[in-house]
Design a protein around this motif. Structure first.
Motif, PDB file in Angstrom:
ATOM      1  N   UNK A   1      10.981   0.571  -6.074  1.00  0.00           N
ATOM      2  CA  UNK A   1       9.999   1.385  -6.480  1.00  0.00           C
ATOM      3  C   UNK A   1       9.732   2.515  -5.205  1.00  0.00           C
ATOM      4  N   UNK A   2       9.723   1.919  -3.990  1.00  0.00           N
ATOM      5  CA  UNK A   2       9.435   2.799  -2.967  1.00  0.00           C
ATOM      6  C   UNK A   2      10.624   3.930  -2.726  1.00  0.00           C
ATOM      7  N   UNK A   3      11.868   3.310  -2.783  1.00  0.00           N
ATOM      8  CA  UNK A   3      12.929   4.247  -2.721  1.00  0.00           C
ATOM      9  C   UNK A   3      12.892   5.248  -3.937  1.00  0.00           C
ATOM     10  N   UNK A   4      12.714   5.142  -4.997  1.00  0.00           N
ATOM     11  CA  UNK A   4      12.720   6.138  -5.946  1.00  0.00           C
ATOM     12  C   UNK A   4      11.572   7.119  -5.744  1.00  0.00           C
ATOM     13  N   UNK A   5      10.284   6.549  -5.258  1.00  0.00           N
ATOM     14  CA  UNK A   5       9.198   7.527  -5.036  1.00  0.00           C
ATOM     15  C   UNK A   5       9.526   8.329  -3.790  1.00  0.00           C
ATOM     16  N   UNK A   6      10.314   8.057  -3.029  1.00  0.00           N
ATOM     17  CA  UNK A   6      10.769   8.667  -1.457  1.00  0.00           C
ATOM     18  C   UNK A   6      11.975   9.689  -2.021  1.00  0.00           C
ATOM     19  N   UNK A   7      12.670   9.194  -2.878  1.00  0.00           N
ATOM     20  CA  UNK A   7      13.676  10.087  -3.272  1.00  0.00           C
ATOM     21  C   UNK A   7      13.058  11.372  -4.207  1.00  0.00           C
ATOM     22  N   UNK A   8      12.055  11.145  -4.759  1.00  0.00           N
ATOM     23  CA  UNK A   8      11.362  12.451  -5.585  1.00  0.00           C
ATOM     24  C   UNK A   8       9.937  12.690  -4.954  1.00  0.00           C
TER      25      UNK A   8
ATOM     26  N   UNK B   1       0.822  -1.188  -0.049  1.00  0.00           N
ATOM     27  CA  UNK B   1      -0.037  -0.079   0.271  1.00  0.00           C
ATOM     28  C   UNK B   1       0.814   1.337   0.004  1.00  0.00           C
ATOM     29  N   UNK B   2       0.275   2.432  -0.606  1.00  0.00           N
ATOM     30  CA  UNK B   2       0.962   3.642  -0.611  1.00  0.00           C
ATOM     31  C   UNK B   2       0.597   4.586   0.521  1.00  0.00           C
ATOM     32  N   UNK B   3      -0.647   4.199   1.086  1.00  0.00           N
ATOM     33  CA  UNK B   3      -1.182   4.983   2.132  1.00  0.00           C
ATOM     34  C   UNK B   3      -1.667   3.928   3.261  1.00  0.00           C
TER      35      UNK B   3
ATOM     36  N   UNK C   1       8.809  15.250  -4.172  1.00  0.00           N
ATOM     37  CA  UNK C   1       8.248  16.808  -4.412  1.00  0.00           C
ATOM     38  C   UNK C   1       7.835  16.254  -5.949  1.00  0.00           C
ATOM     39  N   UNK C   2       7.966  15.212  -6.434  1.00  0.00           N
ATOM     40  CA  UNK C   2       7.477  14.915  -7.784  1.00  0.00           C
ATOM     41  C   UNK C   2       7.891  15.738  -9.095  1.00  0.00           C
ATOM     42  N   UNK C   3       9.194  16.320  -8.756  1.00  0.00           N
ATOM     43  CA  UNK C   3       9.598  17.210  -9.806  1.00  0.00           C
ATOM     44  C   UNK C   3      10.307  16.539 -10.888  1.00  0.00           C
ATOM     45  N   UNK C   4      11.345  15.585 -10.453  1.00  0.00           N
ATOM     46  CA  UNK C   4      12.004  15.190 -11.592  1.00  0.00           C
ATOM     47  C   UNK C   4      11.100  14.025 -12.424  1.00  0.00           C
ATOM     48  N   UNK C   5      10.164  13.487 -11.586  1.00  0.00           N
ATOM     49  CA  UNK C   5       9.509  12.480 -12.391  1.00  0.00           C
ATOM     50  C   UNK C   5       7.885  12.829 -12.270  1.00  0.00           C
ATOM     51  N   UNK C   6       7.539  13.886 -12.764  1.00  0.00           N
ATOM     52  CA  UNK C   6       6.182  14.511 -12.654  1.00  0.00           C
ATOM     53  C   UNK C   6       5.068  13.231 -12.592  1.00  0.00           C
ATOM     54  N   UNK C   7       4.217  13.178 -11.401  1.00  0.00           N
ATOM     55  CA  UNK C   7       3.072  12.128 -11.257  1.00  0.00           C
ATOM     56  C   UNK C   7       2.075  12.857 -10.414  1.00  0.00           C
ATOM     57  N   UNK C   8       0.907  12.375 -10.301  1.00  0.00           N
ATOM     58  CA  UNK C   8      -0.141  12.803  -9.687  1.00  0.00           C
ATOM     59  C   UNK C   8      -0.059  12.550  -8.209  1.00  0.00           C
ATOM     60  N   UNK C   9       0.602  11.554  -7.918  1.00  0.00           N
ATOM     61  CA  UNK C   9       0.702  10.885  -6.499  1.00  0.00           C
ATOM     62  C   UNK C   9       2.182  10.719  -6.215  1.00  0.00           C
ATOM     63  N   UNK C  10       2.443  10.904  -5.024  1.00  0.00           N
ATOM     64  CA  UNK C  10       3.887  10.548  -4.894  1.00  0.00           C
ATOM     65  C   UNK C  10       4.339   9.209  -4.886  1.00  0.00           C
ATOM     66  N   UNK C  11       3.346   8.384  -4.216  1.00  0.00           N
ATOM     67  CA  UNK C  11       3.235   6.726  -4.565  1.00  0.00           C
ATOM     68  C   UNK C  11       2.238   6.119  -4.644  1.00  0.00           C
ATOM     69  N   UNK C  12       2.268   4.985  -5.212  1.00  0.00           N
ATOM     70  CA  UNK C  12       0.871   4.356  -5.610  1.00  0.00           C
ATOM     71  C   UNK C  12       0.801   2.850  -5.232  1.00  0.00           C
TER      72      UNK C  12
END
Length: 282
Positions: free
Chosen positions: A249-256, A12-14, A258-269
């Motif tokens: 995957x979680x490590x990549x999401x956490x490292x970005x 889960x992401x949340x 702010x969702x700036x390097x990899x623009x996406x609607x949710x930080x994690x999914x």
């Protein structure tokens, strides 16, 4: 031949996982509830997406011992069984399709003639390897990852501030009104899509063939973060395991975050996957 589940992962992401995965008798599936676009869920569940994913998985478990003649019938069966449950659980009726809960999913089974039958709606992915060839079923690599979302988030509000998912809600809500309608898109929900919009098929498989089912949360490693292409993702899943990929995957999401390097609607999914091997009779 039968489907032997080798490994599953669902993280889960949340606070609540809106994905589900399962296998029973001759069926196997992954489900990805579509994130709510309402301020509050209509049901008492943490989200209507979680409600639909859980109840749809329950329906598939119930059907597994005696599945329909054709998996293409599943969207209609799911809608018929879940519509009255949703009506009973919701604190008010939905105002229209835009408020209906929905979920992407892939459901598979082996047929008596040695073929893998599948039905898929939405953006889940199935990878199948047989005779040394890898086939991708579901949303293709070029259109996966909600490209329009990434493009929109790269623009600004006119004040220099980046757009957020909240800014995209009007478009997301407008898209939801087109679910299971001609000219729209097909999805599992409390209404069924026209049969002509249902993606289904069969693939002849030999014993020893391998299968990967995944929600788009897990395939973010391909479509959003560009860590792998489809073949490299497949190889990593079978050599390192799905749990290791989910951690990456979680490590990549956490490292970005702010969702700036990899623009996406949710930080994690939510991220879900299943590895399956085709074996001889049980």
């Amino acid at each position: 031949m039968i489907l032997e589940v080798v490994e599953t992962v669902s993280v889960a992401s949340g606070r609540d996982n809106e994905d589900r995965q399962g296998a029973a008798h001759e069926l196997a599936w992954v489900i990805d509830g579509a994130t709510d676009v309402l301020p509050e869920p209509l049901t008492r569940a943490p989200s209507d997406a979680a409600w639909l994913a859980r109840h749809m998985s329950e329906v598939l478990h119930q059907l597994a011992a005696d599945p329909p003649h054709a998996l293409a019938d599943l969207p209609q069966i799911v809608a018929e069984r879940l519509a009255p449950r949703f009506a009973a659980d919701a604190h008010r009726p939905p105002t229209g399709p835009g408020e209906h809960p929905s979920a992407a999913a892939i459901v598979v089974r082996m047929t008596g003639n040695g073929a893998l039958e599948y039905v898929t709606l939405g953006d889940c992915v199935m990878l199948v390897e047989t005779a040394g060839a890898l086939t991708r079923i579901g949303i293709d690599e070029e259109t996966a990852g909600d490209r329009w979302v990434a493009d929109a988030l790269r623009s600004s509000t006119g004040t220099g501030e980046p757009l957020t998912r909240h800014d995209l809600l009007p478009r997301l809500r407008a898209q939801r009104t087109m679910m299971n309608a001609p000219g729209g898109y097909a999805i599992f929900s409390i209404t069924a899509p026209p049969r002509t919009m249902i993606r289904r098929g069969e693939l002849p498989l030999a014993e020893g063939s391998r299968i990967l089912l995944a929600t788009d949360g897990l395939t973010r490693l391909i479509d959003v973060f560009r860590r792998y292409d489809t073949e490299a993702f497949w190889n990593a899943a079978w050599s390192r395991g799905l749990a290791d990929l989910a951690s990456e995957l979680r490590a990549l999401e956490t490292a970005d975050a702010a969702c700036t390097r990899y623009p996406r609607a949710k930080i994690s999914d939510d991220a879900t996957g299943m590895l399956i091997r085709v074996t001889g009779s049980a």
